[in-house]
Design an enzyme around this catalytic site. Structure first.
Site, PDB file in Angstrom:
ATOM      1  N   CYS A 153      -3.892   4.676   2.671  1.00  0.00           N
ATOM      2  CA  CYS A 153      -4.682   4.433   3.876  1.00  0.00           C
ATOM      3  C   CYS A 153      -4.678   5.691   4.762  1.00  0.00           C
ATOM      4  O   CYS A 153      -5.294   6.687   4.425  1.00  0.00           O
ATOM      5  CB  CYS A 153      -4.179   3.193   4.604  1.00  0.00           C
ATOM      6  SG  CYS A 153      -5.340   2.534   5.835  1.00  0.00           S
ATOM      7  N   HIS A 178      -4.299  -0.780   0.111  1.00  0.00           N
ATOM      8  CA  HIS A 178      -2.842  -0.930   0.209  1.00  0.00           C
ATOM      9  C   HIS A 178      -2.267  -1.494  -1.090  1.00  0.00           C
ATOM     10  O   HIS A 178      -2.041  -2.704  -1.221  1.00  0.00           O
ATOM     11  CB  HIS A 178      -2.488  -1.823   1.397  1.00  0.00           C
ATOM     12  CG  HIS A 178      -2.720  -1.163   2.715  1.00  0.00           C
ATOM     13  ND1 HIS A 178      -1.757  -0.406   3.348  1.00  0.00           N
ATOM     14  CD2 HIS A 178      -3.822  -1.110   3.503  1.00  0.00           C
ATOM     15  CE1 HIS A 178      -2.257   0.075   4.478  1.00  0.00           C
ATOM     16  NE2 HIS A 178      -3.503  -0.336   4.593  1.00  0.00           N
ATOM     17  N   GLU A 235       0.645  -1.366  -2.107  1.00  0.00           N
ATOM     18  CA  GLU A 235       2.021  -1.861  -1.962  1.00  0.00           C
ATOM     19  C   GLU A 235       2.100  -3.392  -1.955  1.00  0.00           C
ATOM     20  O   GLU A 235       3.189  -3.954  -2.134  1.00  0.00           O
ATOM     21  CB  GLU A 235       2.677  -1.291  -0.703  1.00  0.00           C
ATOM     22  CG  GLU A 235       2.133  -1.788   0.621  1.00  0.00           C
ATOM     23  CD  GLU A 235       0.914  -1.039   1.116  1.00  0.00           C
ATOM     24  OE1 GLU A 235       0.536  -1.236   2.290  1.00  0.00           O
ATOM     25  OE2 GLU A 235       0.336  -0.241   0.331  1.00  0.00           O
TER      26      GLU A 235
END
Length: 252
Positions: free
Chosen positions: A116, A219, A221
């Protein structure tokens, strides 16, 4: 730095907030899944505080870096512009630290994953530019920014064949989560654009002159897909190889 019998160490940058709310003095903040995703994919994540004077020591500790996103924007001064929208929220100390860290990591060819705002910083540092507010330049063709904390919205991206991102994600098309109002407008001569959303917003970049320098606008993650996991597995493997090269050079 990892040793022959340990997992590679991945430095993860922190967001920061001023005094108020959680604490009466300034505090660091980071979603736990930045850490847990690194650890789940075979690395050992350590959080990196915003101290530019410690960058050499922090680089020496790490086999790779994750430059995270957060509740802030990259200063347009980094790519030669003035602020043109009231939506910009700057965190100068964070950006000063992450810029110094990123430049040192690139100089050492340390594996890098920018997420990001991390992707946006890679673009700005390597000579690219950013869209300061997507609706101002792209319009409202596609929703990129969530409206509520904890909400995850998604859109498709197309990944360029032959790119590092294509190799580690293992797919040419992917549905990704999205939470940003800035985006990469252009990349410098050392970077390539490797993924786009249907409205043209850049969703992936990389620097082919480095061993592993990858930026994604979404994202990963959250580990929502096998492609997200593949990104982190590839980062950890690149970190392992980097650690091995560093150990070999230290004994030769």
């Amino acid at each position: 730095m990892a040793t022959a019998s340990t997992k590679p160490v991945i430095g993860v940058t922190l967001d920061a907030e001023p005094a108020g709310g959680y604490a009466g003095s300034p505090w660091y903040a980071l979603r736990q899944n930045y850490i847990s995703s690194v650890n789940a994919c075979g690395g050992v994540a350590i959080a990196l505080p915003h101290h530019p004077e410690l960058v050499p020591e922090l680089i020496a500790l790490c086999d790779a870096l994750v430059i995270t996103g957060g509740a802030f924007d990259i200063d347009p001064a980094l790519f030669g512009e003035r602020i043109t929208t009231p939506t910009i929220r700057l965190k100068p100390e964070r950006t000063r630290f992450e810029r110094s860290l990123l430049e040192a990591a690139m100089a050492h060819d340390l594996p890098i994953l920018g997420i990001c705002g991390g992707q946006q910083l890679i673009a700005a540092v390597t000579g690219g530019s950013l869209i300061q507010h997507i609706p101002d330049e792209i319009g409202h063709q596609l929703v990129h920014n969530r409206k509520a904390a904890g909400e995850l919205i998604h859109h498709p991206v197309t990944i360029a064949p032959g790119s590092l991102l294509h190799a580690v994600a293992g797919v040419s098309e992917l549905s990704v989560n999205t939470s940003h109002h800035q985006a990469v407008r252009s990349v410098g001569p050392g970077c390539l654009i490797t993924a786009r959303a249907p409205d043209g917003v850049i969703e992936g970049i990389e620097c082919p002159g480095l061993t592993f320098c990858l930026g994604v606008q979404w994202h990963p993650e959250y580990l929502e897909t096998a492609a997200d996991r593949g990104i982190f597995l590839a980062l950890v493997e690149a970190a392992r190889r980097y650690g091995e090269r560093r150990r070999q050079s230290s004994v030769s």
